[in-house]
Enzyme design. Structure first.
Site, mmCIF file in Angstrom:
data_model
loop_
_atom_site.group_PDB
_atom_site.id
_atom_site.type_symbol
_atom_site.label_atom_id
_atom_site.label_comp_id
_atom_site.label_asym_id
_atom_site.label_seq_id
_atom_site.Cartn_x
_atom_site.Cartn_y
_atom_site.Cartn_z
ATOM 1 N N LYS A 83 32.775 44.951 56.166
ATOM 2 C CA LYS A 83 31.473 45.462 55.729
ATOM 3 C C LYS A 83 31.099 46.646 56.599
ATOM 4 O O LYS A 83 31.093 46.561 57.837
ATOM 5 C CB LYS A 83 30.428 44.348 55.914
ATOM 6 C CG LYS A 83 29.816 43.898 54.615
ATOM 7 C CD LYS A 83 28.909 42.741 54.861
ATOM 8 C CE LYS A 83 27.665 42.849 54.040
ATOM 9 N NZ LYS A 83 26.798 41.689 54.249
HETATM 10 C C1 E4P Z 1 24.707 40.519 51.908
HETATM 11 O O1 E4P Z 1 25.762 41.061 51.990
HETATM 12 C C2 E4P Z 1 23.517 40.882 52.681
HETATM 13 O O2 E4P Z 1 23.802 40.912 54.022
HETATM 14 C C3 E4P Z 1 22.395 39.950 52.366
HETATM 15 O O3 E4P Z 1 22.407 39.646 50.994
HETATM 16 C C4 E4P Z 1 21.047 40.429 52.836
HETATM 17 O O4 E4P Z 1 20.051 39.575 52.339
HETATM 18 P P1 E4P Z 1 18.545 39.595 52.892
HETATM 19 O O5 E4P Z 1 17.919 40.871 52.472
HETATM 20 O O6 E4P Z 1 17.909 38.404 52.253
HETATM 21 O O7 E4P Z 1 18.652 39.497 54.387
#
Ligand code: E4P
Length: 214
Positions: A83
Site C-alpha cells: 500500500k
Molecule cells: C483501507 O484500505 C483503508 O485503510 C480503510 O478502509 C480506511 O477506513 P477508515 O476511513 O474507516 O479509517
C-alpha cells in the site's frame, strides 16, 4: 465484487473467513497499531489464514525509502500487495514496483484525477476512501462512479477497491456500480448478514416445529 476485510485483527479475519467472506485483506498503520502486535508478525499470520491479496502499508515518504520498504514487504509472502500513499514519490514508487512485478494498492485517494494518475503509474488497486469523504459532506460514492467511468473508458487494468466503508449502503452501491473490490470492516459484514425478517422467520419456524408430533 470481491470482499476484502479491512482489519489487522486476526480473530476478526478468521471469523469472516470461516463464513467464506474473505477474498483478501487490507490493513493500515492505524489498524495494525490497534492490535498492539509487531507489524511483520501480524502480516505473516494474516498470510497464513487467507490465501488472497493482503495489503501491507509502506510508511516511508521518500521514493528511495518507500521502494526499499515495498521490496521488503513484498518479500514476506507472494500474496502481499504494497500500500502506497497517493503522493508524487508514491506514484514514482508504484511505477517502479509495476516494472519489478510488485503489486500495489494506492491509498488515500480522494479524487478521480488522483485515481487517473495511479492507473497511469501502473497501480494494481486504487483505494478511494468513501467514508472519509462522506465525513466532510462530499458524496463518497460519487467518486467511485467517476473512477469507474474513467477506467472503463480507457480500459485501465487498475482495480477499484472501495475503502473506508462505514455501512451496508456503501457495499450495496459499490456492488451496483460494478466496483472490483470492497474492503469491509467485520462490523459491516455482520450488518449485511442480519435481517429482522430472517430472525422473525426462524423464531416462528422454531415455535411451529414444537407442535410437530414426534
Ligand atoms: C483501507 O484500505 C483503508 O485503510 C480503510 O478502509 C480506511 O477506513 P477508515 O476511513 O474507516 O479509517
Amino acid at each position: 465484487m470481491l470482499f476484502f476485510i479491512d482489519t489487522a485483527d486476526v480473530e476478526e479475519i478468521r471469523q469472516a473467513n470461516d463464513m467464506g467472506l474473505v477474498d483478501g485483506v487490507t490493513t493500515n498503520p492505524s489498524l495494525v497499531a490497534k492490535t498492539g502486535r509487531p507489524f511483520k508478525e501480524v502480516i505473516q499470520e494474516i498470510c497464513e489464514i487467507v490465501d488472497g491479496p493482503i495489503s501491507a502499508e509502506a510508511v516511508s515518504l521518500t521514493y528511495d525509502e518507500m521502494l526499499a520498504e515495498a521490496r521488503s514487504l513484498a518479500s514476506i509472502h507472494p500474496n502481499i500487495v504494497v500500500k502506497i500513499p497517493l503522493v508524487p514519490d508514491g506514484l514514482r514508487c508504484v511505477r517502479t514496483c509495476a516494472q519489478e512485478g510488485i503489486r500495489t494498492n494506492v491509498t488515500l485517494c480522494f479524487s478521480a484525477t488522483q485515481a487517473l494518475l495511479a492507473a497511469k503509474a501502473g497501480a494494481t488497486y486504487i483505494s478511494p476512501f468513501v467514508g472519509r469523504l462522506d465525513d466532510i459532506s462530499h458524496q463518497g460514492m460519487d467518486l467511485i462512479g467517476e473512477i469507474l467511468e474513467i477506467y472503463t473508458a480507457y480500459d485501465f487494468d487498475t482495480q477499484v477497491l472501495v475503502a473506508s466503508i462505514r455501512n451496508p449502503l456503501h457495499v450495496l452501491e459499490a456492488a451496483r456500480m460494478g466496483a472490483h473490490v470492497a474492503t469491509i470492516p467485520l462490523k459491516v459484514m455482520l450488518q449485511l448478514v442480519r435481517h429482522p425478517l430472517t430472525d422473525r422467520g426462524i423464531e416462528a419456524f422454531m415455535k411451529d416445529w414444537e407442535k410437530v408430533p414426534s
